[in-house]
Design an enzyme around this catalytic site. Sequence first.
Site, mmCIF file in Angstrom:
data_model
loop_
_atom_site.group_PDB
_atom_site.id
_atom_site.type_symbol
_atom_site.label_atom_id
_atom_site.label_comp_id
_atom_site.label_asym_id
_atom_site.label_seq_id
_atom_site.Cartn_x
_atom_site.Cartn_y
_atom_site.Cartn_z
ATOM 1 N N SER A 35 24.900 67.807 16.132
ATOM 2 C CA SER A 35 25.749 66.345 16.271
ATOM 3 C C SER A 35 25.491 65.667 15.040
ATOM 4 C CB SER A 35 25.067 65.573 17.283
ATOM 5 O OG SER A 35 23.706 65.355 17.336
ATOM 6 N N ASN A 122 15.234 61.179 23.362
ATOM 7 C CA ASN A 122 15.741 60.511 24.397
ATOM 8 C C ASN A 122 15.752 58.998 24.354
ATOM 9 O OD1 ASN A 122 16.331 63.045 25.205
ATOM 10 N ND2 ASN A 122 15.179 62.797 27.056
ATOM 11 N N THR A 167 60.989 35.435 29.135
ATOM 12 C CA THR A 167 60.530 36.085 30.293
ATOM 13 C C THR A 167 61.414 37.311 30.558
ATOM 14 O OG1 THR A 167 61.845 34.875 31.674
ATOM 15 C CG2 THR A 167 59.599 34.159 31.443
ATOM 16 N N HIS A 168 60.912 38.479 30.690
ATOM 17 C CA HIS A 168 61.601 39.712 30.681
ATOM 18 C C HIS A 168 62.377 39.993 29.623
ATOM 19 C CE1 HIS A 168 61.623 38.840 35.240
ATOM 20 N NE2 HIS A 168 61.667 37.804 34.831
ATOM 21 N N SER A 289 62.024 54.327 4.144
ATOM 22 C CA SER A 289 62.567 55.649 4.843
ATOM 23 C C SER A 289 62.654 56.472 3.759
ATOM 24 C CB SER A 289 63.329 55.489 5.827
ATOM 25 O OG SER A 289 64.215 56.663 5.751
ATOM 26 N N LYS A 295 65.985 50.994 4.673
ATOM 27 C CA LYS A 295 65.059 50.597 5.737
ATOM 28 C C LYS A 295 63.901 49.966 5.327
ATOM 29 C CE LYS A 295 64.759 52.060 9.552
ATOM 30 N NZ LYS A 295 64.790 53.147 10.309
ATOM 31 N N ASN A 297 60.356 49.498 7.221
ATOM 32 C CA ASN A 297 59.682 49.638 8.506
ATOM 33 C C ASN A 297 58.282 48.985 8.633
ATOM 34 O OD1 ASN A 297 61.711 51.462 9.192
ATOM 35 N ND2 ASN A 297 60.810 53.042 8.231
ATOM 36 N N GLU A 302 53.257 49.242 14.081
ATOM 37 C CA GLU A 302 53.439 50.434 14.900
ATOM 38 C C GLU A 302 52.040 51.018 15.194
ATOM 39 O OE1 GLU A 302 57.249 52.680 14.209
ATOM 40 O OE2 GLU A 302 57.153 51.076 12.408
ATOM 41 N N TYR A 329 18.379 61.731 31.224
ATOM 42 C CA TYR A 329 19.077 62.206 30.132
ATOM 43 C C TYR A 329 19.751 63.558 30.344
ATOM 44 C CZ TYR A 329 20.468 63.819 25.520
ATOM 45 O OH TYR A 329 21.162 64.315 24.431
ATOM 46 N N GLN A 334 25.167 63.351 24.404
ATOM 47 C CA GLN A 334 25.240 63.279 22.972
ATOM 48 C C GLN A 334 26.760 62.983 22.351
ATOM 49 O OE1 GLN A 334 23.130 66.052 20.416
ATOM 50 N NE2 GLN A 334 24.974 67.327 20.368
ATOM 51 N N LYS A 337 28.492 58.989 21.292
ATOM 52 C CA LYS A 337 28.622 58.331 19.910
ATOM 53 C C LYS A 337 30.192 58.547 19.364
ATOM 54 C CE LYS A 337 24.063 59.485 19.499
ATOM 55 N NZ LYS A 337 24.284 60.414 20.679
HETATM 56 N N1 ARG Z 1 21.287 64.255 19.565
HETATM 57 C C1 ARG Z 1 20.666 64.033 20.743
HETATM 58 C C2 ARG Z 1 21.910 62.967 21.484
HETATM 59 O O1 ARG Z 1 22.578 62.450 20.795
HETATM 60 C C3 ARG Z 1 19.577 63.450 20.894
HETATM 61 C C4 ARG Z 1 18.919 63.395 22.018
HETATM 62 C C5 ARG Z 1 18.339 64.861 22.376
HETATM 63 N N2 ARG Z 1 17.500 64.852 23.564
HETATM 64 C C6 ARG Z 1 17.263 65.984 23.939
HETATM 65 N N3 ARG Z 1 16.485 66.190 25.083
HETATM 66 N N4 ARG Z 1 17.633 67.234 23.832
HETATM 67 O O2 ARG Z 1 21.952 62.512 22.637
#
Ligand code: ARG
Length: 469
Positions: A35, A122, A167-168, A289, A295, A297, A302, A329, A334, A337
């Site tokens: 990650s 964790n 309205t509408h 455009s 045009k 825009n 948008e 956990y 993971q 994020k």
């Molecule tokens: N990269 C993991 C996450 O974002 C970190 C936690 C990993 N924990 C584990 N028990 N493998 O959640």
Amino acid sequence: MTKDNNTENDNQANALWGGRFDAAPSAIMQAINASIDVDKRMAAQDLAGSSAHAAMLAACGIISKDDEAAIQSGLKQIGEEIRGGTFTYSAALEDIHMNIEARLATLIGEAAGRLHTARSRNDQVATDLRLWLRGALDDIDGLLGAFQKSLIALAEAEAETIMPGFTHLQSAQPVSFGHHMLAYVEMMHRDRGRFADARNRLNESPLGAAALAGTAYPIDREMTAKALGFDGPMRNSLDAVSARDFALEFLSAASICAVHLSRLAEELVIWTSAGFAFVSLSDQFSTGSSIMPQKRNPDAAELVRAKTGRIVGDLNTLLMVMKGLPLAYSKDMQEDKEPVFDAYEALCLSLSAMTGMMDDLGIKRDALAGAAGAAYSTATDLADWLVREAGVPFREAHHITGTIVKRAEQKSQTLSELSLEDMQAVCPKITQGIYDVLTPSASAASRTSFGGTAPQNVRTQVNFWKEKL
Ligand code: ARG
């Protein structure tokens, strides 16, 4: 994908958790597991968390002062490397937590291995994300405040500018353009309240919950919580490592805010169209455009409208990730994020774009006034006049007014153009005084009830907001 400059042998097990493993993960295992490309964004928070944790371990006599000093100086150097862009991220080291810890080991040797005492990734990752989001919420609050200021400036300048209220999306009654802008100031105020609530609730520390059950080491969770600016430690270790409602709350508030922005964005799209031509955006906020030279825009509006879909999608993503996850956990988490970072980016950009467009907006007052007077928008004023001046019950006044509107329509005239004879043919009680209420500006000015659109009310509200912000 992060280029992997890791010096580890390809077949070697992970140096940080591979004690019982004989071989390295397959390439595809690494690809789904790593990650780092996403969570390296939390490097500063991870370093802050580790620094607070190391200080606490030393204060509680769990590691030596010398080890702590080595850890702190190593973390400091890593921070410099990351900020300077010289830090090498490795996908084999999965995430930001292990990338930093591995680098620390290279820099300071054995003492690095003591940092992870009484801690787990964790509680570490939960701490990092809370810290990151806290800063993000502060950024968003600043952008919302700036956006409100632009809307208020516009409301002040255009308090007397009369436009059709809808309205509408059908012309309903004349309103002040400033009043319309202040409606969004109210929405943004409630959005700020929702983000502030989310911030208050998220500001407690998971650190020290360890993997899920707490730890046998004599740690001081109050100390790390305080050092990181949290209100205190979370009371339940299982909850501390598995709760993500703080992120869901952020995404919910972001979704509502984005929906608000999308409504104003849609109005800009409509108002800048040739059929309306109420407002204009300068070259700075318009695009052309490639085939139609005439045009202009409103692409930014948008895109704000479209980013709303993306932000609501981010909320759905995390809701679905969390649904049905048993405590505590699971690696599913993971995936929390990316939607959080994505929604933050999209919302910040949307808020900046909306502020830019508001500051840039050209107001076509004549067009607004013309449209405000069209479509019999003062018919309610005519009916109210009959009630007030001629003692006609409202239901009957409504019917009489409808007949007058029909007559004006047949003659292709506005209400204020229709002759007194024509009106009196429908209702003999009508006098010359009726013409005082038939213009759009008289109509708007008469709506002085609290919260109503009268320009004098708008000015009062502008002052209220100027004082408040
Ligand atoms: N990269 C993991 C996450 O974002 C970190 C936690 C990993 N924990 C584990 N028990 N493998 O959640």
